[in-house]
Design a protein around this motif. Structure first.
Motif, PDB file in Angstrom:
ATOM      1  N   ILE A 116     -10.531   1.596 -17.143  1.00 34.10           N
ATOM      2  CA  ILE A 116     -11.363   0.729 -17.692  1.00 34.10           C
ATOM      3  C   ILE A 116     -13.075   1.336 -17.474  1.00 34.10           C
ATOM      4  CG2 ILE A 116     -13.767  -0.280 -17.286  1.00 34.10           C
ATOM      5  CD1 ILE A 116     -11.402  -2.874 -17.650  1.00 34.10           C
ATOM      6  N   ASP A 117     -13.327   2.369 -15.956  1.00 39.10           N
ATOM      7  CA  ASP A 117     -14.219   3.495 -15.517  1.00 39.10           C
ATOM      8  C   ASP A 117     -13.044   4.460 -16.500  1.00 39.10           C
ATOM      9  OD1 ASP A 117     -14.745   1.275 -14.099  1.00 39.10           O
ATOM     10  OD2 ASP A 117     -13.577   1.694 -12.337  1.00 39.10           O
ATOM     11  N   ALA A 118     -11.765   4.771 -17.272  1.00 39.29           N
ATOM     12  CA  ALA A 118     -11.970   6.361 -16.890  1.00 39.29           C
ATOM     13  C   ALA A 118     -11.729   6.410 -18.811  1.00 39.29           C
ATOM     14  CB  ALA A 118      -9.571   6.015 -16.731  1.00 39.29           C
ATOM     15  N   VAL A 119     -11.884   5.216 -19.557  1.00 41.69           N
ATOM     16  CA  VAL A 119     -12.155   5.241 -20.672  1.00 41.69           C
ATOM     17  C   VAL A 119     -13.504   5.719 -21.148  1.00 41.69           C
ATOM     18  CG1 VAL A 119      -9.630   4.932 -21.434  1.00 41.69           C
ATOM     19  CG2 VAL A 119     -11.291   2.850 -21.250  1.00 41.69           C
ATOM     20  N   MET A 120     -14.084   4.679 -20.155  1.00 41.77           N
ATOM     21  CA  MET A 120     -15.242   5.003 -20.238  1.00 41.77           C
ATOM     22  C   MET A 120     -16.656   5.846 -19.756  1.00 41.77           C
ATOM     23  SD  MET A 120     -16.656   1.928 -21.761  1.00 41.77           S
ATOM     24  CE  MET A 120     -18.359   2.091 -21.211  1.00 41.77           C
ATOM     25  N   ASP A 121     -15.678   6.730 -19.202  1.00 41.24           N
ATOM     26  CA  ASP A 121     -16.025   8.163 -18.291  1.00 41.24           C
ATOM     27  C   ASP A 121     -15.633   9.142 -20.144  1.00 41.24           C
ATOM     28  OD1 ASP A 121     -17.192   7.451 -16.625  1.00 41.24           O
ATOM     29  OD2 ASP A 121     -15.602   7.742 -14.875  1.00 41.24           O
ATOM     30  N   GLY A 122     -14.490   8.604 -21.010  1.00 40.99           N
ATOM     31  CA  GLY A 122     -14.241   9.438 -22.060  1.00 40.99           C
ATOM     32  C   GLY A 122     -13.015  10.069 -21.194  1.00 40.99           C
ATOM     33  N   ARG A 123     -12.499   9.657 -20.645  1.00 39.46           N
ATOM     34  CA  ARG A 123     -10.805  10.611 -20.239  1.00 39.46           C
ATOM     35  C   ARG A 123     -10.157   8.781 -20.458  1.00 39.46           C
ATOM     36  NH1 ARG A 123     -10.588   9.774 -14.741  1.00 39.46           N
ATOM     37  NH2 ARG A 123     -12.355   8.430 -14.311  1.00 39.46           N
ATOM     38  N   ILE A 124      -8.781   9.671 -21.032  1.00 36.80           N
ATOM     39  CA  ILE A 124      -7.386   9.330 -21.592  1.00 36.80           C
ATOM     40  C   ILE A 124      -7.370   8.654 -19.571  1.00 36.80           C
ATOM     41  CG2 ILE A 124      -5.075   9.883 -22.073  1.00 36.80           C
ATOM     42  CD1 ILE A 124      -7.038   9.902 -23.566  1.00 36.80           C
ATOM     43  N   TYR A 125      -6.618   7.718 -20.020  1.00 40.54           N
ATOM     44  CA  TYR A 125      -5.978   6.823 -18.646  1.00 40.54           C
ATOM     45  C   TYR A 125      -4.495   6.233 -18.812  1.00 40.54           C
ATOM     46  CZ  TYR A 125      -4.436   3.731 -14.537  1.00 40.54           C
ATOM     47  OH  TYR A 125      -4.286   3.013 -13.832  1.00 40.54           O
ATOM     48  N   LEU A 126      -3.230   6.523 -18.105  1.00 36.38           N
ATOM     49  CA  LEU A 126      -1.805   6.324 -18.398  1.00 36.38           C
ATOM     50  C   LEU A 126      -1.734   5.529 -16.468  1.00 36.38           C
ATOM     51  CD1 LEU A 126      -0.136   9.396 -19.216  1.00 36.38           C
ATOM     52  CD2 LEU A 126      -1.332   7.095 -20.921  1.00 36.38           C
ATOM     53  N   SER A 127      -0.813   4.226 -17.039  1.00 33.93           N
ATOM     54  CA  SER A 127      -0.433   3.899 -15.829  1.00 33.93           C
ATOM     55  C   SER A 127       0.271   4.488 -15.098  1.00 33.93           C
ATOM     56  CB  SER A 127      -0.444   2.174 -16.416  1.00 33.93           C
ATOM     57  OG  SER A 127       0.756   2.149 -16.280  1.00 33.93           O
ATOM     58  N   HIS A 128       0.300   4.195 -13.439  1.00 33.11           N
ATOM     59  CA  HIS A 128       1.116   4.798 -12.889  1.00 33.11           C
ATOM     60  C   HIS A 128       2.824   4.763 -13.720  1.00 33.11           C
ATOM     61  CE1 HIS A 128       3.857   7.034  -9.735  1.00 33.11           C
ATOM     62  NE2 HIS A 128       4.354   5.706  -9.576  1.00 33.11           N
ATOM     63  N   ASP A 129       3.379   4.050 -14.056  1.00 29.15           N
ATOM     64  CA  ASP A 129       4.717   3.837 -14.790  1.00 29.15           C
ATOM     65  C   ASP A 129       4.752   4.507 -16.347  1.00 29.15           C
ATOM     66  OD1 ASP A 129       5.493   2.461 -12.491  1.00 29.15           O
ATOM     67  OD2 ASP A 129       5.250   0.484 -13.159  1.00 29.15           O
TER      68      ASP A 129
END
Length: 205
Positions: A116-129
């Motif tokens: 949530i924090d990452a996408v709100m900062d405009g970044r792409i987030y992929l979980s570890h797996d």
């Protein structure tokens, strides 16, 4: 201001599980859930959350297609794919359709907050797996780009300036410049000419 969260998933236990993980989290406002694509879209016509945690397998429409529809109509809404499928093709399709992240349904509370924090900062987030899957895939050397970055890339290849691209995509020239810089970084290209050459070689355009 609290980040407004909405979940679209047809498994009530998943919805309840994630709600229990996030409901007491400071800075998070739970807006509710939808169990079908239709009810998700009906909700969005009334209210828009900041982030939707979206299952990719829904009874009435693929979450991949729903993601595209939501981003076309509500571009400010961030979408994080939520799935039990840890396959490169699903992850890439969600990103191509505008998702800002992808996490598995076994995500921990910390992973959900990080997403949530990452996408709100405009970044792409992929979980570890999901990240491991992308890196271990035979195409892992290919950069992962968003749908908007793909649109900018195609227009760069057509020779348009930042201002022309901004006008065509209805975004600011500053945003275009940010996308251009991100593309150069992701392709590890020193200049625009090299970027275009690499994008053609890797079949992005």
């Amino acid at each position: 201001m609290a980040t407004k969260i909405f979940i679209t998933d047809d498994h009530y236990m998943i919805v309840e599980g994630i709600r229990s993980l996030l409901q007491h989290e400071a800075g998070v406002e739970w807006m509710g859930h939808a169990m079908t694509a239709a009810s998700c879209l009906a909700f969005l016509r009334q209210q828009q959350p900041d982030v939707i945690l979206m299952d990719i397998s829904l009874p009435d429409m693929s979450g991949i297609d729903l993601c595209k529809t939501v981003k076309e109509n509500y571009p400010a809404v961030h979408i994080v794919g939520l799935s039990s499928f840890n396959q490169q093709s699903f992850i890439q399709k969600m990103l191509d359709n505008g998702a800002s992240g992808y996490t598995l349904k076994n995500a921990t509370r910390d992973e959900l907050i990080e997403a949530i924090d990452a996408v709100m900062d405009g970044r792409i987030y992929l979980s570890h797996d999901a990240s491991v899957t992308m890196k271990s895939n035979k195409d892992a050397k290919l950069p992962v780009i968003t749908r908007r970055e793909k649109e900018v890339l195609v227009l760069i290849a057509e020779g348009l300036t930042n201002n022309e691209i901004a006008e065509k995509l209805f975004i600011s020239s500053t945003t275009v410049d940010t996308h251009r810089k991100n593309l150069l970084t992701k392709f590890e290209a020193k200049n625009t000419a090299t970027l275009i050459k690499m994008a053609v070689q890797q079949h992005f355009i």
